[in-house]
Design a protein around this motif. Sequence first.
Motif, PDB file in Angstrom:
ATOM      1  N   SER A 126      -3.388  24.705  29.135  1.00 24.98           N
ATOM      2  CA  SER A 126      -3.318  23.261  29.353  1.00 24.98           C
ATOM      3  C   SER A 126      -2.317  22.911  30.436  1.00 24.98           C
ATOM      4  O   SER A 126      -2.417  21.851  31.061  1.00 24.98           O
ATOM      5  CB  SER A 126      -2.919  22.549  28.056  1.00 24.98           C
ATOM      6  N   ALA A 127      -1.320  23.790  30.627  1.00 29.32           N
ATOM      7  CA  ALA A 127      -0.262  23.502  31.591  1.00 29.32           C
ATOM      8  C   ALA A 127       0.419  24.787  32.026  1.00 29.32           C
ATOM      9  O   ALA A 127       0.345  25.808  31.338  1.00 29.32           O
ATOM     10  CB  ALA A 127       0.774  22.553  30.979  1.00 29.32           C
ATOM     11  N   SER A 150      -7.800  22.473  36.374  1.00 28.06           N
ATOM     12  CA  SER A 150      -7.593  21.181  35.716  1.00 28.06           C
ATOM     13  C   SER A 150      -6.305  21.125  34.899  1.00 28.06           C
ATOM     14  O   SER A 150      -6.007  20.104  34.281  1.00 28.06           O
ATOM     15  CB  SER A 150      -8.791  20.853  34.820  1.00 28.06           C
ATOM     16  N   ALA A 151      -5.527  22.198  34.898  1.00 27.26           N
ATOM     17  CA  ALA A 151      -4.297  22.234  34.099  1.00 27.26           C
ATOM     18  C   ALA A 151      -3.177  21.446  34.782  1.00 27.26           C
ATOM     19  O   ALA A 151      -3.164  21.273  35.997  1.00 27.26           O
ATOM     20  CB  ALA A 151      -3.861  23.677  33.875  1.00 27.26           C
ATOM     21  N   LEU A 152      -2.242  20.976  33.972  1.00 24.22           N
ATOM     22  CA  LEU A 152      -1.044  20.313  34.460  1.00 24.22           C
ATOM     23  C   LEU A 152      -0.120  21.346  35.097  1.00 24.22           C
ATOM     24  O   LEU A 152       0.061  22.438  34.556  1.00 24.22           O
ATOM     25  CB  LEU A 152      -0.335  19.636  33.279  1.00 24.22           C
ATOM     26  N   ILE A 153       0.473  21.010  36.246  1.00 23.22           N
ATOM     27  CA  ILE A 153       1.380  21.913  36.950  1.00 23.22           C
ATOM     28  C   ILE A 153       2.761  21.265  37.027  1.00 23.22           C
ATOM     29  O   ILE A 153       2.892  20.148  37.536  1.00 23.22           O
ATOM     30  CB  ILE A 153       0.897  22.192  38.396  1.00 23.22           C
ATOM     31  N   LEU A 154       3.788  21.968  36.525  1.00 24.48           N
ATOM     32  CA  LEU A 154       5.151  21.442  36.563  1.00 24.48           C
ATOM     33  C   LEU A 154       6.105  22.471  37.168  1.00 24.48           C
ATOM     34  O   LEU A 154       6.671  23.299  36.456  1.00 24.48           O
ATOM     35  CB  LEU A 154       5.628  21.081  35.146  1.00 24.48           C
ATOM     36  N   PRO A 155       6.305  22.431  38.482  1.00 26.50           N
ATOM     37  CA  PRO A 155       7.349  23.270  39.077  1.00 26.50           C
ATOM     38  C   PRO A 155       8.697  22.547  38.979  1.00 26.50           C
ATOM     39  O   PRO A 155       8.849  21.459  39.533  1.00 26.50           O
ATOM     40  CB  PRO A 155       6.903  23.439  40.532  1.00 26.50           C
ATOM     41  N   ASN A 192       8.564  14.168  28.135  1.00 29.28           N
ATOM     42  CA  ASN A 192       7.795  13.134  28.853  1.00 29.28           C
ATOM     43  C   ASN A 192       6.709  13.692  29.762  1.00 29.28           C
ATOM     44  O   ASN A 192       5.589  13.185  29.767  1.00 29.28           O
ATOM     45  CB  ASN A 192       8.746  12.290  29.717  1.00 29.28           C
ATOM     46  N   LEU A 193       7.038  14.700  30.550  1.00 25.51           N
ATOM     47  CA  LEU A 193       6.108  15.179  31.564  1.00 25.51           C
ATOM     48  C   LEU A 193       5.184  16.278  31.077  1.00 25.51           C
ATOM     49  O   LEU A 193       4.170  16.538  31.719  1.00 25.51           O
ATOM     50  CB  LEU A 193       6.882  15.675  32.802  1.00 25.51           C
ATOM     51  N   LEU A 194       5.517  16.907  29.958  1.00 22.89           N
ATOM     52  CA  LEU A 194       4.665  17.986  29.435  1.00 22.89           C
ATOM     53  C   LEU A 194       3.987  17.577  28.129  1.00 22.89           C
ATOM     54  O   LEU A 194       2.780  17.394  28.086  1.00 22.89           O
ATOM     55  CB  LEU A 194       5.482  19.264  29.259  1.00 22.89           C
ATOM     56  N   LEU A 195       4.775  17.406  27.077  1.00 19.77           N
ATOM     57  CA  LEU A 195       4.169  17.159  25.762  1.00 19.77           C
ATOM     58  C   LEU A 195       3.324  15.897  25.735  1.00 19.77           C
ATOM     59  O   LEU A 195       2.275  15.860  25.098  1.00 19.77           O
ATOM     60  CB  LEU A 195       5.252  17.074  24.672  1.00 19.77           C
ATOM     61  N   GLU A 196       3.767  14.863  26.430  1.00 17.96           N
ATOM     62  CA  GLU A 196       3.014  13.601  26.395  1.00 17.96           C
ATOM     63  C   GLU A 196       1.798  13.635  27.308  1.00 17.96           C
ATOM     64  O   GLU A 196       0.959  12.721  27.269  1.00 17.96           O
ATOM     65  CB  GLU A 196       3.925  12.442  26.786  1.00 17.96           C
ATOM     66  N   GLN A 197       1.659  14.697  28.122  1.00 15.16           N
ATOM     67  CA  GLN A 197       0.563  14.758  29.093  1.00 15.16           C
ATOM     68  C   GLN A 197      -0.530  15.760  28.738  1.00 15.16           C
ATOM     69  O   GLN A 197      -1.594  15.749  29.341  1.00 15.16           O
ATOM     70  CB  GLN A 197       1.120  15.129  30.478  1.00 15.16           C
ATOM     71  N   ILE A 198      -0.256  16.640  27.764  1.00 17.23           N
ATOM     72  CA  ILE A 198      -1.291  17.652  27.462  1.00 17.23           C
ATOM     73  C   ILE A 198      -1.944  17.372  26.114  1.00 17.23           C
ATOM     74  O   ILE A 198      -1.491  16.583  25.352  1.00 17.23           O
ATOM     75  CB  ILE A 198      -0.736  19.087  27.510  1.00 17.23           C
TER      76      ILE A 198
END
Length: 198
Positions: A126-127, A150-155, A192-198
């Motif tokens: 998912s991310a 389609s996965a979320l990317i957080l660098p 905020n940027l991970l758990l709330e987005q996946i």
Amino acid sequence: MASEQLKKVFLSASIPLPGRNAKYFNTVDITAVRDAIIALTTVVLPKHVLVWGGHPSITPLIYYVMERLGLNIQEHVKLYQSLWFEGSFPDDNNKFENVIFTPKGKDILASIGLMREQMLSENQFSAAVFIGGMDGIEDEYKMFVEMHPSALILPIASTGAATKVVYDNKLPVKFKNPRLLKDYGYMSLFQNLLLEQI
């Protein structure tokens, strides 16, 4: 919750070594790398599965969080380790039940490539979170976005090193966020940027 229903988060991280590539070592914030990994593990493990390739600077931090939180959730962690490094695995590997050993290649680079290929192809993510690191971060970023578009990317660019290179030069605009550059409050950032987005 059955482990099949849990979402998977890929972690690509390491602490750059002096003497390898100065562009990574000279820009890394080692404290931020450690803080980000501890925060990510703390936020992700109770709810999802964290998947990573074994690295002696990362695996002990993940186990530290599991132990500190009293989490007996082995189904929430999945560690990949290349048999190329057999004989020099971190002791902390033995504390995880879900370790997937991948075959040796003709050399170290081929062996790591086989591990990454298996790790990224046999999981639906998912991310992905990228922290610190060296050239392996750039390699894993490229593979991940090709295999999981389609996965979320957080660098987490505030950790510097290869992750900052990815953020500056490779990350699509839709994933850019000033918090990734400047926010060291990693617990709330991941909430905020991970758990709330996946």
